[in-house]
Write an enzyme that holds these catalytic residues in place. Sequence first.
Site: not given
Ligand code: NAP
Length: 497
Positions: A170-171, A195, A248, A269-270, A303, A399
């Site tokens: 979402w970010n 998404p 994440s 990309e975590l 991130c 983080e």
């Molecule tokens: P997240 O909770 O890991 O969610 C990311 C995506 O995964 C969302 O589409 C989410 O869908 C989905 N998801 C959640 N639980 C899942 C499951 N059990 N099975 C399959 N998919 C699942 O991360 P976030 O809170 O949205 O984003 C923040 C994280 O992203 C931070 O750790 C940040 O560092 C990282 N990030 C990394 C980069 C990079 O390029 N390295 C860029 C941006 C962000 P729902 O929202 O529908 O639950």
Amino acid sequence: MSSLSAKHIGSGLASRLDDPDLFFPFAYVGGGAIEAASRATLGVTDPASGTVLGHIPSLDADESRHAIDVAEESFPAWSALLPQERSAILRRWYELIVEAREDLARIMTAEQGKPISEARGEIDYTASFVEFYAEEAKRPNIESVTSHLPNAEVELWREPAGVAALITPWNFPAAMITRKAAAAMAAGCTCLVHPSSETPFSATALAVLAGRAGVPAGVFNVVTGRAPIIVEPWTADARVRVLSFTGSTEIGRLLYRQSAGTIKKLVMELGGHAPFIVFADADLDHAVEEAVKAKFATSGQDCLGANRFYIERRLYDAFCARFAEVTAALSVGPGETDPDIGPLMNARAIDKQIEHVEDALAKGARCLTGGKRGAQGDLFFQPTVLADVPDTALIMAEETFGPVAALTPFDSEEDVVARANATEYGLIAYLHTRDPRRIYRVSRQLQFGMLAVNRTKITGAPIPFGGFKQSGLGREGARLGLEEFTEVKYVCRDWGS
Ligand code: NAP
């Protein structure tokens, strides 16, 4: 489509757009709007006000599997197009994204909360990947290798891997989609996008524009609903050949395990936990200016966000004072008023800021500014600077993903490199010093996929974005980002003796 479109009527967000059809509260599969057969939906709220912006379909596992069928059926024709034909379609998509910049930014600010100037910047970034991969799609991809065998010609071909599953956070609700999808589509793959359910309308608006650009039905699909229900059928299905995830590290590990059964190609990309290192010979004003950008862009929910600031002791007091002064002057408010800092995404994010601040204070840190919830609403947090934060504090290990900066002094190059590297993450590190030999030495020793020296903004479509260690696998952007969606075929032709 017309009866479904009736759902637009009464939507406050649609009425704020120049092109109301870009508010598209449906999944997008096979080139059209899809609702869940069960009629189940998920609500999407504006984090600044808590207002419900609309609902998106909550598809079930069978509907998610059906999307794989659609993407699989579309693959032969899409991958057989001339590269120039795929390029022209991507180019048109790019142009439409640029034309719709203001509406796409409004949608993003409404559902994600980021300041409108940042949202416009993200749309430019979003478009830049489509433009870059429209060009890259045309590059020749056959490599001739000097043969190691008698009477033989050796070639390497890059072929599209197949259906690609793309899961985004979402970010950055738009750019993380095109960084993956444009590369995959340029390579000849078809896409299933899940998404984040907190920011789906940026994704479905991109789908509407893809349809208008002439992306054939089934090539770019947006599948909405609860993530585990949507994504598990994709990881289990051998027809999905690539899984590209941004999010994440915790969910990355889960998807890595889930993908083992079908041995998928993975791009991940975590999380990041960036160190920001300032040596005493740095330009103080410039270092502070860049530190503010590195910490507070995207309201700290980035991130690439700097989490831990290591300042050489001789400069420490001056840096703390100046950084706290600039931070205290940052404006906070709803994204549409274009403040420096908007709301955080959800209540979990606020809880994490509080936990990290309280833990650091309990372990001896000092709060120089901020440290509390913002007065602007439930999801606002004051921009915060903590000094003298010990390495044992949670914020030095995890983080924070919010507007809290942790500062600590260091005494030697060796000491700061060891502390910066003492993490499971390795996405980006920031370094400020004027000494070129030190830049070289420290850059060599830091275990991060990206290094930003004397500046903060370093990303863009032509560079390979990605991390070391548990910050990820593979790279996005650049030629490498396209290659992640291909298989290498080695062809050896014998011409006889
Ligand atoms: P997240 O909770 O890991 O969610 C990311 C995506 O995964 C969302 O589409 C989410 O869908 C989905 N998801 C959640 N639980 C899942 C499951 N059990 N099975 C399959 N998919 C699942 O991360 P976030 O809170 O949205 O984003 C923040 C994280 O992203 C931070 O750790 C940040 O560092 C990282 N990030 C990394 C980069 C990079 O390029 N390295 C860029 C941006 C962000 P729902 O929202 O529908 O639950």
